[in-house]
Design an enzyme around this catalytic site. Sequence first.
Site, PDB file in Angstrom:
ATOM      1  N   ARG A   1     -66.628 -12.617  14.155  1.00  0.00           N
ATOM      2  CA  ARG A   1     -67.260 -12.967  12.873  1.00  0.00           C
ATOM      3  C   ARG A   1     -68.720 -13.390  13.034  1.00  0.00           C
ATOM      4  O   ARG A   1     -69.512 -13.265  12.103  1.00  0.00           O
ATOM      5  CB  ARG A   1     -66.436 -14.050  12.166  1.00  0.00           C
ATOM      6  CG  ARG A   1     -65.150 -13.504  11.567  1.00  0.00           C
ATOM      7  CD  ARG A   1     -64.312 -14.607  10.990  1.00  0.00           C
ATOM      8  NE  ARG A   1     -63.173 -14.950  11.826  1.00  0.00           N
ATOM      9  CZ  ARG A   1     -62.483 -16.075  11.735  1.00  0.00           C
ATOM     10  NH1 ARG A   1     -62.816 -16.983  10.850  1.00  0.00           N
ATOM     11  NH2 ARG A   1     -61.443 -16.288  12.522  1.00  0.00           N
ATOM     12  N   GLU A  11     -58.637 -23.881  17.674  1.00  0.00           N
ATOM     13  CA  GLU A  11     -57.773 -24.636  16.749  1.00  0.00           C
ATOM     14  C   GLU A  11     -56.358 -24.073  16.862  1.00  0.00           C
ATOM     15  O   GLU A  11     -55.375 -24.774  16.728  1.00  0.00           O
ATOM     16  CB  GLU A  11     -58.312 -24.496  15.313  1.00  0.00           C
ATOM     17  CG  GLU A  11     -57.707 -25.483  14.334  1.00  0.00           C
ATOM     18  CD  GLU A  11     -58.191 -25.242  12.906  1.00  0.00           C
ATOM     19  OE1 GLU A  11     -58.928 -24.282  12.655  1.00  0.00           O
ATOM     20  OE2 GLU A  11     -57.781 -26.033  12.032  1.00  0.00           O
TER      21      GLU A  11
HETATM   22  O1  LIG Z   1     -64.636 -24.174  16.544  1.00  0.00           O
HETATM   23  P1  LIG Z   1     -63.460 -23.448  17.080  1.00  0.00           P
HETATM   24  O2  LIG Z   1     -62.204 -24.291  17.070  1.00  0.00           O
HETATM   25  O3  LIG Z   1     -63.699 -22.849  18.421  1.00  0.00           O
HETATM   26  O4  LIG Z   1     -63.114 -22.260  16.082  1.00  0.00           O
HETATM   27  C1  LIG Z   1     -64.069 -21.484  15.458  1.00  0.00           C
HETATM   28  C2  LIG Z   1     -63.996 -20.066  15.908  1.00  0.00           C
HETATM   29  O5  LIG Z   1     -62.709 -19.508  15.576  1.00  0.00           O
HETATM   30  C3  LIG Z   1     -62.875 -18.318  14.846  1.00  0.00           C
HETATM   31  O6  LIG Z   1     -62.979 -17.187  15.682  1.00  0.00           O
HETATM   32  P2  LIG Z   1     -61.743 -16.494  16.366  1.00  0.00           P
HETATM   33  O7  LIG Z   1     -61.749 -16.806  17.817  1.00  0.00           O
HETATM   34  O8  LIG Z   1     -60.480 -16.823  15.606  1.00  0.00           O
HETATM   35  O9  LIG Z   1     -61.999 -14.943  16.290  1.00  0.00           O
HETATM   36  P3  LIG Z   1     -62.781 -13.928  15.348  1.00  0.00           P
HETATM   37  O10 LIG Z   1     -64.159 -14.423  15.081  1.00  0.00           O
HETATM   38  O11 LIG Z   1     -62.780 -12.715  16.201  1.00  0.00           O
HETATM   39  O12 LIG Z   1     -61.977 -13.741  14.080  1.00  0.00           O
HETATM   40  C4  LIG Z   1     -64.186 -18.503  14.122  1.00  0.00           C
HETATM   41  O13 LIG Z   1     -64.756 -17.230  13.781  1.00  0.00           O
HETATM   42  C5  LIG Z   1     -65.025 -19.219  15.149  1.00  0.00           C
HETATM   43  O14 LIG Z   1     -65.625 -18.314  16.063  1.00  0.00           O
HETATM   44  N1  LIG Z   2     -59.504 -23.032   9.720  1.00  0.00           N
HETATM   45  C1  LIG Z   2     -60.114 -21.911  10.100  1.00  0.00           C
HETATM   46  N2  LIG Z   2     -60.440 -20.973   9.167  1.00  0.00           N
HETATM   47  C2  LIG Z   2     -61.065 -19.828   9.549  1.00  0.00           C
HETATM   48  N3  LIG Z   2     -61.390 -19.559  10.803  1.00  0.00           N
HETATM   49  C3  LIG Z   2     -61.098 -20.470  11.762  1.00  0.00           C
HETATM   50  N4  LIG Z   2     -61.318 -20.485  13.084  1.00  0.00           N
HETATM   51  C4  LIG Z   2     -60.825 -21.631  13.580  1.00  0.00           C
HETATM   52  N5  LIG Z   2     -60.289 -22.379  12.604  1.00  0.00           N
HETATM   53  C5  LIG Z   2     -60.443 -21.666  11.444  1.00  0.00           C
HETATM   54 MG   LIG Z   3     -65.019 -16.249  15.686  1.00  0.00          MG
END
Ligand SMILES: O=P(O)(O)OC[C@H]1O[C@H](OP(=O)(O)OP(=O)(O)O)[C@H](O)[C@@H]1O
Ligand SMILES: Nc1ncnc2[nH]cnc12
Ligand SMILES: [Mg+2]
Length: 174
Positions: free
Chosen positions: A59, A96
Amino acid sequence: MKKIEEYVRSIPDFPEPGIIFRDVTSVLQDADGLQLAIDSMQNCLEGEEFDVITGLESRGFIFGMPIAYNLHKPFVLVRKAGKLPCETVSRTYELEYGSATIEMHKDSIKPGQKVVIVDDLIATGGSVEAAIKLVEELGGEVVKVVFLMELAGLKGRERLKGYNVASVICYDGK
Ligand SMILES: O=P(O)(O)OC[C@H]1O[C@H](OP(=O)(O)OP(=O)(O)O)[C@H](O)[C@@H]1O
Ligand SMILES: Nc1ncnc2[nH]cnc12
Ligand SMILES: [Mg+2]
């Protein structure tokens, strides 16, 4: 004009019980929402001097790339493990929900470069902390970290003490 928070859809108990998922697809699939999100994040960089924008897969790519393009800066990818073809540095961290490993190409940041890190959201801060460590391992200086959303209840910011952190919208809880 609608605010960013009005474009974000919140889904309880996804991807697992207890998580409120802050869905960015509902922002992106509206032309005004998309433009507002990119512009608002880009505004956080006003007056900032830097060399490179780094975005976290996946993202973070969506938001980091257009900002790099608009500001005529290079864009460096922080990818999930196993995707980059050349020599990499890597870190494993807790999310998370679950854990993950991220990597950067060793030659993607030059020592002394000023780096901006972009992601959609900060929850626990584990992902961005890992990305900061990678940038620093390569000799980069992280001058700013920009998020669209911050889940303040998860206290991710506490892991980024000493760094210049900006988020466009902030949820008090998670
Ligand atoms: O602060 P944190 O607890 O580390 O969580 C935040 C991260 O989690 C999600 O990415 P995710 O790894 O789920 O993958 P994506 O971006 O590929 O959907 C979001 O896009 C952040 O990058
Ligand atoms: N609560 C949340 N919503 C969307 N993306 C996330 N990545 C980690 N925690 C998340
Ligand atoms: Mg991410």
